[in-house]
Design an enzyme around this catalytic site. Structure first.
Site, short mmCIF file in Angstrom:
data_model
loop_
_atom_site.label_atom_id
_atom_site.label_comp_id
_atom_site.label_asym_id
_atom_site.label_seq_id
_atom_site.Cartn_x
_atom_site.Cartn_y
_atom_site.Cartn_z
N LYS A 158 -4.83 3.73 -2.54
CA LYS A 158 -3.38 3.12 -2.21
C LYS A 158 -3.26 2.70 -0.89
O LYS A 158 -2.16 2.82 -0.33
CB LYS A 158 -2.41 4.12 -2.59
N GLY A 174 0.95 -1.09 -0.11
CA GLY A 174 0.13 -0.06 0.08
C GLY A 174 0.93 1.29 0.22
O GLY A 174 2.06 0.95 0.48
N CYS A 175 0.54 2.39 -0.07
CA CYS A 175 1.35 3.48 -0.49
C CYS A 175 1.43 4.23 0.92
O CYS A 175 2.58 4.48 1.36
CB CYS A 175 0.84 4.36 -1.27
N GLN A 176 0.21 4.31 1.66
CA GLN A 176 0.40 5.12 2.87
C GLN A 176 0.53 4.46 4.07
O GLN A 176 0.90 4.77 5.17
CB GLN A 176 -0.80 6.08 2.83
N SER A 177 -0.24 3.34 4.15
CA SER A 177 0.02 2.20 5.45
C SER A 177 0.44 0.98 4.90
O SER A 177 0.50 0.54 3.76
CB SER A 177 -1.37 2.34 5.92
#
Lengths: 418, 141
Positions: B118, B50-53
């Site tokens: 994301k 995932g991008c953020q988490s």
């Protein structure tokens, strides 16, 4: 009619209600609540002035430029070149031919990296000095050139408050140093860097300087002659203009010494299958049909801003920064990342035990737009040993009330998440 | 209980939640109550990009049924992954493959599971179905 010339507004007082009315999107609801847009470092909203100008161009003036001799082509060409003149005035460049229209800051930096490599001004093993607070757009282009050996990046470190440590900067120069490429204002930390000092030191070593001005242009007066930078780059969409248009400024003798970036129409003088000769600046760097309406929209945005006294804008934004910093600091467990003395209205923060993703998601349900993540500056995250921050960034149309809404929602969010 | 009925139950629970505040509070609660993620499996092999988490998903097969375990460093993502775990855990590969994830839209978290978020949840959902396909083959051998 030349839209850019005719659209010059009268000088205006700084009245926040009137300013907010200029931006149609600020009147909308998000998730049933009035939009509180605090993601201005990512992109700014557009005044109706710009939106209408884009429509007007397509309604009355659209044609391809520099090609036809028919009426519309002349109108469009004049509008596009007037836009260039407007940007020249905005940056106080010496001549309009020093203004290259590109897609944005990212393309401007890629253009310099690619053409410096092509002209062997940058060779494998050469060094470029950057800072620890660069956007990926000022890191990756240098890593993409000069093959396997590549370019060596020398990185100016930063303090815990997010300010550059320039003590060792002088010692970073050697015969392999070919460029200093630094961000003027950090998109993550908000730090305003002492670029005048950096430029004067670099020039003592005969090294040119490229400035990433993406976050600077909307918050301060830019004078490229006074700065004496060799290249300057910014994006229109962070200056209340359209997306997809940006500017690369370069000193004439430097731009002249660089080869074309892309090949195509408009950048040539003569073409045969054996040999092609190239057009003069700035057209040498603008292959193909450019973003005509983008350039016009950007010029109109500059016109719009010129109606205000820049000092009023700066003063208002500083007040927002000060107030938000004060109010955010009252929140238990909240830490601001980036506390430089000289800051643009950008506040990155983390809260003990709470993931920025959760903060962003819950604020969004209250109609508040902030940014969460690494903000395309992973080396900053590494420097502060965090994986992400939440970031509120302000524009001159934001208000103290909006900051109050942010703080209230943030307190509620913490309550839910703790 | 059939997997269809299980999905219906989830939909019913969410239909009582009036606004997004309520929904998020409930989602976070589900994350907190989720069965702990087994030790030793919080590795890159089980991490979903995932991008953020960060999100992890682990699955095991017992007596022909698949059991899922998930975790995330973000509470909301953890809660959303708990919903996915609850929707599919304890069912056979055939049962899992017989249903479409329509409940996601019904409970209104489809925007949270869009690829543009994301947050890795879209990939997690795909991974759940992939696990079912793989275990279906293994169980037959």
């Amino acid at each position: 009619m030349n839209l850019i010339k005719s659209k010059i507004p009268r000088k205006r007082e700084f009245r926040i209600d009137e300013i907010r009315n200029d931006f149609p999107i600020l009147q909308r609801l998000v998730n049933g609540k009035p939009l509180v847009y605090l993601d201005n470092a990512a992109t700014t909203q557009k005044p109706d002035f710009v939106i209408e100008a884009i429509k007007h161009y397509y309604d009355f003036e659209n044609a391809n430029i520099h090609r036809g001799l028919h009426f519309l082509s002349e109108v469009a060409t004049e509008a596009y070149e007037t836009a260039r003149l407007k940007v020249k005035e905005f940056l106080n460049a010496l001549s309009a031919s020093e203004i290259i229209f590109v897609r944005g800051t990212t393309e401007a930096i890629n253009l310099i990296a690619s053409t410096m490599e092509k002209s062997k001004r940058l060779n494998p093993g050469d060094e470029v000095i950057i800072t620890n607070m660069e956007h990926h757009a000022n890191i990756v282009p240098w890593q993409l050139i000069c093959g396997e050996e590549g370019i060596k990046l020398r990185v100016i470190p930063i303090t815990d408050s997010g300010e550059l440590i320039l003590d060792d900067f002088e010692n970073m120069f050697n015969e392999k140093t070919k460029l200093v490429s630094v961000v003027q204002v950090s998109n993550t930390l908000g730090t305003i860097n002492p670029v005048e000092k950096i430029i004067s030191i670099a020039h003592k070593h005969n090294v040119p300087v490229l400035l990433d001005g993406a976050q600077a242009v909307s918050h301060q007066k830019i004078d490229v002659q006074k700065l004496d930078c060799d290249f300057y780059s910014f994006s229109g969409h962070k200056l209340y203009g359209p997306t997809g248009i940006g500017v690369l400024y370069g000193k004439t003798h430097l731009l002249d010494s660089l080869p074309p970036y892309q090949g195509g129409g408009d950048m040539i003088r003569t073409v045969t299958f054996e040999k092609t000769t190239f057009n003069d600046l700035p057209h040498k760097f603008e292959a193909g049909t450019p973003n005509i309406v983008g350039a016009i929209g950007l010029a109109i945005a500059i016109n719009y801003l010129n109606a205000f006294d820049l000092q009023d804008i700066i003063q208002h934004e500083n007040k927002l920064l000060e107030y938000a910093t004060k109010e955010l600091s009252k929140i238990d467990g909240l830490k601001i990342i980036g506390t430089a003395k000289d800051k643009a209205p950008v506040i990155s923060f983390v809260i003990d035990g709470i993931h920025p993703y959760d903060i962003g998601t819950l604020l969004n349900s209250d109609g508040i737009a902030i940014r969460t993540g690494h903000h395309c500056t992973q080396p900053i995250m590494d420097r502060f040993k965090i994986s992400a921050t939440a970031r509120a960034s302000f524009a001159f149309y934001n208000t103290q009330q909006e900051i109050d809404i942010l703080i209230n929602s943030l307190n509620k969010t913490i309550e839910i998440l703790k | 209980m059939t997997i269809q009925k299980n999905h219906e139950n989830i939909i019913n629970e969410f239909s009582n939640l009036l606004d997004w505040d309520e929904k998020y509070k409930y989602i976070i609660q589900l994350g907190r109550k989720m069965e702990p993620y087994p030790e030793g499996f919080k590795t890159d092999k089980f991490k979903i990009e995932g991008c953020q988490s960060q999100v992890w998903l682990y699955a095991k097969s017992e007596n022909g049924k698949i059991y899922f375990y998930a975790d995330s460093d973000a509470l909301i993502v953890r809660g959303l992954s708990a919903i996915l775990v609850r929707a599919y855990s304890g069912f056979s590969p055939e049962q899992i493959l017989s249903v479409k994830p329509d409940f996601i839209k019904e409970i209104g978290i489809d925007n949270q599971l869009s690829p543009t978020r994301k947050n890795g949840l879209m990939s997690m959902l795909k991974q759940i179905y992939d696990y079912a396909k793989v275990f279906k083959i293994i169980n037959k051998q």
